[in-house]
Every structure is written in C-alpha cells, then in structure tokens.
Design an enzyme around this catalytic site. Structure first.
Site, short mmCIF file in Angstrom:
data_model
loop_
_atom_site.label_atom_id
_atom_site.label_comp_id
_atom_site.label_asym_id
_atom_site.label_seq_id
_atom_site.Cartn_x
_atom_site.Cartn_y
_atom_site.Cartn_z
CE1 TYR A 1 -4.25 1.97 0.56
CE2 TYR A 1 -2.79 3.22 1.33
CZ TYR A 1 -3.32 3.72 0.38
OH TYR A 1 -4.53 4.14 0.46
CG HIS B 1 -1.60 -35.91 22.82
ND1 HIS B 1 -2.75 -36.22 22.05
CD2 HIS B 1 -0.84 -35.16 21.78
CE1 HIS B 1 -2.50 -35.25 21.08
NE2 HIS B 1 -1.43 -34.40 21.39
CD GLN C 1 8.75 12.93 11.70
OE1 GLN C 1 7.78 12.21 10.97
NE2 GLN C 1 9.82 13.02 9.75
#
Length: 437
Positions: free
Chosen positions: A137, A428, A267
């Site tokens: 994106y 098991h 920024q």
C-alpha cells in the site's frame, strides 16, 4: 484539542518531568478517540461491500471518495516505463542511489536456515520461505511517496516474493503520480492498481475479479487504511498498524536551534496529527527553538498543516540531565529519535524504546526517510515498546523441521508419554508407546 489561529504558533513548554511524562502518554494516544470508533464502523461497511461486490465496489467507492472512476483499475504496463523515462535525470539518480542503499542494507537482513543434530541423532531445524504474494500500500492524498514504494518493494523482493501487488489512490486526474510509477519501475513492481483507502485493503485481503488476494499487506496509510488492516488481520498478515508520524529530539547545549526546528518541522509537515517533541537540557535552546520554528514557517508551502500539528501535538521539555530525557523518551517510545548531543553513542546505549535512532548533529531524520538504508516504515504511537521496522522477515515465514530416529524416540519417549498422560491425552501417549513396544 482547540486549534490556535492559523497565524499563531503556541508550542507547549514544560519543566516538570511528571507533567511531561503524562503529556507524552497523551500524545502517544492521540488517535484513540471517538472519531476512530466511528471510522471503524464505516470501515467495516466498506470491507463488507468489497467482499460482496468485488471490482464494482472498488470503482464505486473510489469515485465516491476520490472523485474519479478508475476504469480500468490496473495501470497499463507501458505507463511505468514511460514514467521512468519522463523522470528528470537528477531525480532518476537520486532514486537509483536510494534503491541501491536500501537493497544493500536489506540483503544483510536475510535470516539463515537453522539445522541442529541432537545428542541422540535427532535432526531439528527451521527454514525460511517467502510468502507467495505481497500487497504493497502506497498512500497518496496530501503528498506522493515514491520513497514508500522503495521501502516496501525492496524487502519483499529481497525476501523472494514472486508477486508484488501495489495499490495506491489515483490523483484528481485519475492517474497515479509519475514519480511513484517511476519508483515502482525501478523496484521491479509491474502490477499496480489505482485504488486506495479501506477499499484497497479489502481488495488485497479478500481478492476481487482484478486484484488477487495476497498473503501479507504492508505500507502506511490514513486512519481508514490502518483500521482496515486491523480488521483483516488474521485473514492476511500485516506489517504493523502505523499511526501518524512522530519525532522526538533529545538535544543538549551543542545543538543548533535552526537544525532542531527544521527537524521538528520535517515531521509536523506530514499531517495535522504528526507529533514533534524536543527534550533538552539547555534552557537557552528551549527559548530559541520556537522562534526558529516561527521563522521557518514563514512562506512554508505546508504551513497550515505544520502549524496545526505543532500547536496540537508539539512539546518542549527542559530536563535536568540527559538521563532524564532518555527516560522520558522511553516512556513515549518514539517512531524517530534524534540525538543532537555532544556524545550520542553512549546516550543511544541507554535508550530501550525507539523505532529508529539518528545519532549526532549530521544525521537529520530525513536521511532515514529516503536513502540511509534501514527501512523507514517504523512503529508509531508507543508501539516501539514491542515492535520494530518493516523488514525482510515481514515477507517470510519459517517452518520447523523435526526428524527423530528410533534411538532418539527411545531416549525421550518416556518423558513424552508422562507429559501426555499428565494432560489426559491418551492417544498422544499411545502414539509413542506403540512405536516402542
């Protein structure tokens, strides 16, 4: 928060460290609001529409939100080469330099497979393999980001992903920014679709008639993109939930006010929700920086956005020492941390939480945005406490390899059956016992 008049700069300034810590925590949580909860409902509706209607939903939603109907959705291949050829030579050279440095750094990130032979002859290992398809994106809207193309495509390519699917919002003319296409051409991305927002994330997660479903989605976006990525996580992997950009500068008496101001503005100009914070041991610098900010805002092409970000999410804190500043910084866990101090290396060693650290007066954060080499897609909003930058591993998955021989099973089987019996899992235990009779 009330926005100051557009011509006025009212940067908050504190000296009390507890107040400063509380304010930093509030800034880190600046996107957690009723607006976010309301947006999440709209995102859910968009995801459902795309899942239900496919390409038809993408066309309708893009026309509704972006004012254009991108039919066909895919950018013709010839436009990519044409965009590169139309790019000025100096910009081509800059893109090539950035691409080369980013590739060189990310090639060193590739993890090695692991192979171990145990004491009983058992073989254990872990192998890495790339995902088959990655969705990249690339945001648009207020600005175009060819750097984001490189920062997402390079680690995916280095990882060995065979199919890169890029989505990006079209401009008002229905076209994708020329430099974005040029960067995609340079990075080897050939499959690009003119769609953005939550609908693009939905297309990558679910697939439509034109856009394939991918395995990993990477790349930053606005609130709707972030909420969409959060909603589809589990159906696909995501890189992170990126919030608005932020920088925290720790500076001492050696820092130059004009440089600090420029880096804070770098920024703040991203977005009205961007955060720009200065922690300094110099009262003189704390006095000088606001004036430097105001001076550099004169005639600034993005002055309104930048001023709003500074007024709402800017902060200057005067600290008694650098260790106090480092502790406050760790409490905030900044995306970008600049150390404009006389001795940055030992201070960096004390820092625990930061997406990227920029050491010294000659390392503005902008070099990391474009071509230093490490990835510029970084954890935001305090998530640097547990997350790191986008990397080659984002596009890899690892598989464990286990091979026992009879000797190994005989040596460990009793322990396996004991553990299985303790959990009440009869079969098991039997699966081991029956091999050892």
């Amino acid at each position: 928060m009330t926005v100051a008049p557009s011509s006025e700069l009212t940067l908050e300034r504190l000296t009390d460290l507890e107040q400063a810590g509380a304010r930093l925590e509030a800034i880190a949580q600046r996107t957690e609001s009723g607006q976010s909860r309301e947006a999440a409902g709209r995102v859910d509706a968009i995801l459902a529409q795309v899942q239900r209607e496919g390409d038809a939903a993408l066309l309708e939603l893009t026309e509704r939100f972006d004012g254009v109907r991108p039919d066909p959705l895919r950018v013709p291949a010839e436009q990519l080469k044409a965009a590169w050829e139309a790019t000025p030579a100096d910009l081509q050279a800059a893109l090539k330099l950035a691409h080369r440095r980013i590739v060189e750094f990310h090639q060193r990130q590739k993890p090695a497979d692991l192979a171990i032979t145990g004491v009983h002859g058992e073989r254990l290992g872990r192998r890495w393999r790339p995902v088959e398809r990655a969705g990249l994106y690339v945001p648009g809207g207020r600005a175009s980001y060819p750097s984001t193309v490189l920062m997402n495509a390079v680690p995916a390519t280095v990882a060995g992903v065979q199919r890169l699917v890029m989505v990006t919002p079209p401009g008002p003319d229905g076209r994708v920014n020329q430099t974005v296409l040029a960067a995609a051409h340079l990075a080897g991305v050939t499959e690009i679709y003119r769609v953005g927002g939550a609908q693009a994330i939905a297309a990558l997660a679910y697939g439509t008639e034109s856009i394939p479903r991918v395995d990993v989605i990477s790349g930053p976006g606005n609130l709707y993109v972030t909420l969409a990525k959060k909603a589809v996580y589990g159906r696909v992997a995501i890189d992170s939930l990126a919030g608005p950009s932020e920088v925290l500068v720790i500076a001492d008496h050696t820092a130059v006010a004009e440089h600090v101001a420029a880096d804070l503005l770098a920024q703040a100009e991203h977005d009205p929700l961007a955060a720009a914070i200065l922690l300094t041991t110099s009262a003189e610098l704390a006095e000088a920086v606001p004036a430097a900010l105001a001076a550099q805002l004169e005639g600034h092409p993005r002055a309104e956005i930048t001023r709003q970000a500074l007024n709402d999410w800017g902060l200057i804190v005067v600290c008694p020492d650098l260790l106090s500043a480092a502790r406050l910084s760790d409490r905030f866990a900044p995306e970008h941390l600049e150390l404009q101090v006389e001795r940055p290396e030992p201070l960096a060693d004390t820092i625990q939480n930061a997406g990227a650290i920029f050491l010294g007066a000659w390392t503005p954060e902008a070099v990391g945005d474009y071509l230093a080499g490490p990835n510029h897609t970084l954890p935001t909003s305090g998530t640097a406490r547990f997350a790191g930058a986008l990397s080659v591993e984002t596009f890899l998955r690892h598989t464990s390899l286990i091979q026992f021989n009879r000797q190994a099973l005989e040596a460990t089987g009793q322990a396996v059956t004991t553990l299985a019996d303790s959990e009440g899992l009869h079969s098991h235990a039997e699966s081991v016992r029956r091999r050892l009779v």
